[in-house]
Design an enzyme around this catalytic site. Structure first.
Site, PDB file in Angstrom:
ATOM      1  N   ASP A 150       0.832  -1.204   0.000  1.00  0.00           N
ATOM      2  CA  ASP A 150       0.000   0.000   0.000  1.00  0.00           C
ATOM      3  C   ASP A 150       0.874   1.264   0.000  1.00  0.00           C
ATOM      4  O   ASP A 150       1.670   1.473   0.928  1.00  0.00           O
ATOM      5  CB  ASP A 150      -0.883  -0.060   1.263  1.00  0.00           C
ATOM      6  CG  ASP A 150      -2.008   0.931   1.244  1.00  0.00           C
ATOM      7  OD1 ASP A 150      -1.996   1.842   0.400  1.00  0.00           O
ATOM      8  OD2 ASP A 150      -2.900   0.809   2.099  1.00  0.00           O
ATOM      9  N   GLY A 199      -5.193   3.545  -7.945  1.00  0.00           N
ATOM     10  CA  GLY A 199      -5.466   3.803  -9.362  1.00  0.00           C
ATOM     11  C   GLY A 199      -4.679   4.961  -9.951  1.00  0.00           C
ATOM     12  O   GLY A 199      -4.912   5.363 -11.088  1.00  0.00           O
ATOM     13  N   TRP A 200      -3.697   5.482  -9.214  1.00  0.00           N
ATOM     14  CA  TRP A 200      -2.894   6.606  -9.717  1.00  0.00           C
ATOM     15  C   TRP A 200      -2.166   6.230 -10.989  1.00  0.00           C
ATOM     16  O   TRP A 200      -1.753   5.079 -11.154  1.00  0.00           O
ATOM     17  CB  TRP A 200      -1.826   6.994  -8.677  1.00  0.00           C
ATOM     18  CG  TRP A 200      -2.355   7.825  -7.571  1.00  0.00           C
ATOM     19  CD1 TRP A 200      -3.664   7.950  -7.190  1.00  0.00           C
ATOM     20  CD2 TRP A 200      -1.581   8.622  -6.671  1.00  0.00           C
ATOM     21  NE1 TRP A 200      -3.749   8.776  -6.106  1.00  0.00           N
ATOM     22  CE2 TRP A 200      -2.499   9.206  -5.765  1.00  0.00           C
ATOM     23  CE3 TRP A 200      -0.230   8.904  -6.545  1.00  0.00           C
ATOM     24  CZ2 TRP A 200      -2.082  10.054  -4.749  1.00  0.00           C
ATOM     25  CZ3 TRP A 200       0.181   9.749  -5.526  1.00  0.00           C
ATOM     26  CH2 TRP A 200      -0.740  10.314  -4.649  1.00  0.00           C
ATOM     27  N   ASP A 220     -10.649   4.039  -1.418  1.00  0.00           N
ATOM     28  CA  ASP A 220     -11.227   3.015  -0.536  1.00  0.00           C
ATOM     29  C   ASP A 220     -12.736   2.872  -0.689  1.00  0.00           C
ATOM     30  O   ASP A 220     -13.464   3.861  -0.810  1.00  0.00           O
ATOM     31  CB  ASP A 220     -10.916   3.359   0.928  1.00  0.00           C
ATOM     32  CG  ASP A 220      -9.449   3.109   1.258  1.00  0.00           C
ATOM     33  OD1 ASP A 220      -8.647   2.932   0.325  1.00  0.00           O
ATOM     34  OD2 ASP A 220      -9.129   3.092   2.453  1.00  0.00           O
TER      35      ASP A 220
END
Ligand code: GLA
Length: 394
Positions: A150, A199-200, A220
């Site tokens: 993450d 999703g960057w 999220d």
């Protein structure tokens, strides 16, 4: 030419032909979208060793394991301090990670864990920065089968190292993910690699290049229908990036959480199946209702998600609150989901050519578990508010 192929239990560094032959004989990691359970959506930071063991027991006794839910994933807040050699320790909520992995494995399940390429995780526990190889080795020694990685505190590092240069920042991000990929390969253990960077940088375009088996495409999820459907509907157009071993991940399931109604839970489960999304449940298994159990374990819906063609579905029709999504299935079949996101029920006519079909087709209503016989152009159905009708046609 040197190439690397990720195989069960081995890293293949050899000539292309040799590797390809070896790969064909090995079972591909995440050949279908991974299924399991993750602690975050219900337990957040409260998750303990006991919760994981109880969940493992219940995955078996409810039949969820046999329905395919095999990964038991510990999300954030398991991490403790590093020891004098820099080796990560679990904190007091998880007294013995190896023993926990052994327990989970003894139930025919797999254990997942969570970390960050930054110095800390989103919940401010220790991340893997500067310890990637060491952490990957520790996970492998414990018997870990799945890593969610993450971005979190790596974001400020990217900004600090490449101020006002987005391209340079995203390059740093890709390199950080590749670093852990290489560390995982070095362990020679098949560990599913799950990227979480929300999703960057159109992550679906480059994630397979850093060895990812799944990648979060959104921020999220939350246990409310509007948020779930906002995330799910935003997946339109991403189908071409999914394939066996590499899946778009619109985040974990909220089925059974919050105050979702029966129809909302069915619509959520349906959309995730249409998206060939990883089916990672996030509910509290000790308090699972029969309705939640039936929705999570509907074999025909799971079969749509897990279909061997490995094709993600897409939206083919939208008008107001009504959307129709289709997903190609093996054997020339097709799943057709008619969603009504609105507040009142809606009568919908199917136009078969919108679905790439013509003439008469044999249809089955999946949630009603009812064969409908042959249906033709203009077939009508009433979809209740905030709900779905799901067909398989041939
Ligand atoms: C981020 C992720 C969540 C969860 C938390 C844990 O918000 O997107 O899925 O892992 O971190 O801190």
């Amino acid at each position: 030419m040197r190439i690397k192929v990720r195989l069960i239990g081995t890293v293949c560094i050899a000539l292309l032909e040799v590797c390809a032959a070896a790969a064909a004989g090995a079972q591909k990691l995440a050949a279908t979208p991974p299924m399991g359970w993750n602690s975050w959506n219900f337990f957040n930071g409260r998750v303990t060793d006991k919760d994981i063991r109880d969940t493992a027991d219940l995955l078996v006794s409810t039949g969820m394991r046999d329905a395919g839910y095999v990964y038991v994933n510990i999300d954030d807040t398991w991490e403790g301090e590093r020891d004098a050699q820099g080796r990560i320790q679990s904190n007091s909520k998880f007294p013995d990670m190896k023993a926990l992995a052994d327990y989970v494995h003894s139930k025919g399940l797999k254990l997942g864990i969570y970390s960050s390429p930054g110095p800390t995780t989103c919940a401010r526990f220790a991340g893997s920065l500067g310890h990637e190889e060491q952490d990957a080795k520790t996970y492998a020694d414990w018997g870990i089968d799945f890593l969610k990685y993450d971005l979190c505190s790596y974001i400020p590092i990217m900004r600090q190292e490449a101020p006002n240069d987005e391209a340079a920042q995203t390059k740093l991000m890709r390199e950080a993910y590749e670093k852990m990929h290489q560390a995982l390969l070095k362990t020679h253990r098949p560990i599913v690699y799950s990227l979480c960077e929300y999703g960057w940088d159109s992550v679906w375009r480059w994630d397979p290049t850093v060895g990812a088996n799944l990648w979060r495409t959104t921020g999220d999820i939350q246990p409310n229908f509007d948020r779930i459907m906002l995330i799910g509907r935003a997946q339109a157009g991403l189908a071409k990036y999914a394939a066996p071993g590499q899946w778009n991940d619109p985040d974990m399931l909220e089925v059974g959480n919050g105050k979702l109604t029966h129809g909302e839970n069915e619509a959520h489960m349906t959309l995730w199946a249409m998206l060939a999304a990883p089916l990672i449940a996030g509910n509290n298994l000790p308090q699972m209702t029969p309705d939640t159990t039936a929705i999570l374990m509907n074999k025909d819906v799971i079969a749509i998600d897990q279909d061997t063609l490995g094709r993600q579905g897409d939206r083919v029709y939208a008008e107001g609150p009504v959307e129709i999504w289709t997903k190609p299935l093996a054997g020339g079949r097709k799943a057709v989901a008619i969603f009504n996101f609105g507040e009142t029920e809606s009568e919908v006519s199917l136009h078969l050519k919108d679905l790439g079909l013509s003439g008469q087709v044999k249809a089955r209503d999946v949630w009603a578990a009812k064969d409908l016989g042959e249906i033709g152009d203009g077939w009508k159905t009433t979809v209740p508010n905030r709900a779905v009708v799901l067909l398989v046609v041939q």
